[in-house]
Design a protein around this motif. Sequence first.
Motif, short mmCIF file in Angstrom:
data_model
loop_
_atom_site.label_atom_id
_atom_site.label_comp_id
_atom_site.label_asym_id
_atom_site.label_seq_id
_atom_site.Cartn_x
_atom_site.Cartn_y
_atom_site.Cartn_z
N ALA A 122 39.94 31.86 44.86
CA ALA A 122 40.73 32.39 43.74
C ALA A 122 40.58 31.54 42.48
CB ALA A 122 42.19 32.49 44.11
N GLY A 123 39.97 30.37 42.63
CA GLY A 123 39.76 29.55 41.43
C GLY A 123 40.09 28.09 41.56
N LYS A 161 44.40 33.21 32.18
CA LYS A 161 43.44 33.09 33.28
C LYS A 161 44.08 32.42 34.49
CE LYS A 161 38.93 31.16 34.55
NZ LYS A 161 38.61 32.35 35.36
N LEU A 162 44.87 31.37 34.25
CA LEU A 162 45.52 30.68 35.36
C LEU A 162 46.55 31.58 36.03
CD1 LEU A 162 45.64 28.05 36.93
CD2 LEU A 162 47.43 27.27 35.38
N GLU A 164 46.41 34.85 36.27
CA GLU A 164 45.67 35.82 37.07
C GLU A 164 45.07 35.17 38.32
OE1 GLU A 164 45.71 39.06 36.67
OE2 GLU A 164 47.12 38.63 35.04
N ASN A 165 44.61 33.93 38.19
CA ASN A 165 44.08 33.23 39.36
C ASN A 165 45.14 33.08 40.44
OD1 ASN A 165 41.58 32.98 38.18
ND2 ASN A 165 41.84 30.83 37.60
N ASN A 166 46.36 32.76 40.03
CA ASN A 166 47.44 32.59 40.99
C ASN A 166 47.83 33.92 41.62
OD1 ASN A 166 48.91 29.72 41.21
ND2 ASN A 166 48.02 29.90 39.17
N GLN A 168 45.81 36.33 42.12
CA GLN A 168 44.72 36.61 43.05
C GLN A 168 44.87 35.78 44.33
OE1 GLN A 168 42.58 38.85 43.25
NE2 GLN A 168 41.07 38.10 44.73
#
Length: 583
Positions: A122-123, A161-162, A164-166, A168
């Motif tokens: 997820a990042g 972005k962070l 959305e990463n979380n 995900q």
Amino acid sequence: MADDLNWAIGGEAGDGIASTGKIFAQALSRAGRHVFTSKDFASRIRGGYTAYKIRTSTDRVQSVVDRLDILVALTQRTIDENLDELHDDSIVIYDGERSWDAEIPEGVTGVDVPLKSLAEDAGGAIMRNIVALGAACEIASFPIENLDESLEKRFASKGEKLVENNKQAARLGQEYVQENYDDLPEYSLDTTDEDYVLLNGDEAIGMGAIAAGCRFYSGYPITPATDVMEYLTGRIDKYGGHVVQAEDELSAINMALGAARSGARAMTATSGPGIDLMTETFGLVATSETPLVICDVMRSGPSTGMPTKQEQGDLNMALYGGHGEVPRFVVAPTTVAECFQKTVEAFNLAEKYQLPVYLVADLALAVTEQTFRPEEFDMDAVEVDRGKVVDEDDIDQYLDEQDRFQPHYDAADGVSPRAFPGTEGGAHMSTGLEHNELGRRTEDTDERVSQVDKRNRKVETAKQEEEFDYREFGDEDADTLVISWGSNEGAMVEALEYLEDDGIDVRFISVPYIFPRPDLSEEVESADDVIVVECNEQGQFADLLEHDTLTRLKRVNKYNGIRFKADELADDIAATLTEEIKA
């Protein structure tokens, strides 16, 4: 399944346990569920066991219980520490790819989720706890969309972005459970349309201070009182107030004293070791008749003790601390909501009677986050009473023959007039030395007696004008009476249900006023058994009640650093009654 669900995450300090728990607690509260949290953390930045527990229900919950339904275990110690609370339908989420080989207790379902690997997908591995939240949402049948809002609030300042990463990462955890586990114990976290706010006791104290008109706060960081200062920082400024982080507790209380002398509503907050340091100035506050609120958020002592553990051991210090005889008020909120209400009341008492007020909370109240309806914190309903403040129009009656203002005028009710700086004709001085009505040093024996009597009359006046009462729960006609103070109220209220199920009827009295306090002589006399519940070894509140009622009382004391739990407290009370029967 039980009507409520108990979830926890545990690991080492530095693993993001508290922030992960807060994210899930906020998601649950925003979904219209009641939340009650409990934290277990070591007094270190990294290492040592730490945990965050959430009890949630569509009905109000006021205590933790000895049951864990879903446990996110980041270490084996997390499982070991919670063995007694796991049951046959418990689920433990762990990461089998990590170096430790999880030992899942017999009868408990282990859910092996590659938290770190999925987080990296997820990042970033740092999101492994969010993966675990996604897995927990799936296991508890809790819509993961309700987690999104909490993730947005937590990470919005760090960029889209962070966020959305979380999101995900959470969904990868959810999908992994969906794809690999299809026969788990069934839990279902229903949502409602209720609108709740989530607050802990320190935050409620800070909110109450602002609502009461506090415009100056000085303090030094100390667990578990620091969150009061953190809450006020950036908020009190919007109302023309200021927060000052002092170099130590001595400076903190002296700054607050100076602000109060200048006419501002002022406050400081600390814990046991800080109270020790503030005691000298506490006497100056009382002798100079300066209204000041001092918040003591208790922790395990003495000395450094256990800074991150629960105890109600400062009661005698609040009542008797300081050399000489120092009149004061001691107010002890019993719930998170009451931390707000009693803070407002503390400011009013301080200014109406020109005395220091100890606002006594404890770690269990300070760090517990609980859900409330917004209307329970009605700012518009707050009444501010600044007491006997005089201005140019009425100051003449308090001038002596030489037209000098008498700040320590020997009033019949003990409360002298108060003139703010700049009041025409109100220039005056006060000193920590014994003084006369003008505030000037004196060793005259008659004036000494007059000033001491005057200061102590304030408390007697307050007893006549204020309602220092208690709250009552349970069966008012029961033969068994339980009395408690401070944060034990919630656990005891829920313990009443367990006791009733066992055929034990109990009358419960919760006391938020330690000095002055209600006279419970009649209540004690009418009961066959009286039990006092508190988190200390000596039974400091029980000692007070025995002094008041001239009756020997039974005691349930806990001082291992952990708060009372509802079911545990019910067992302790039942056992105390059984011991009496055997005797």
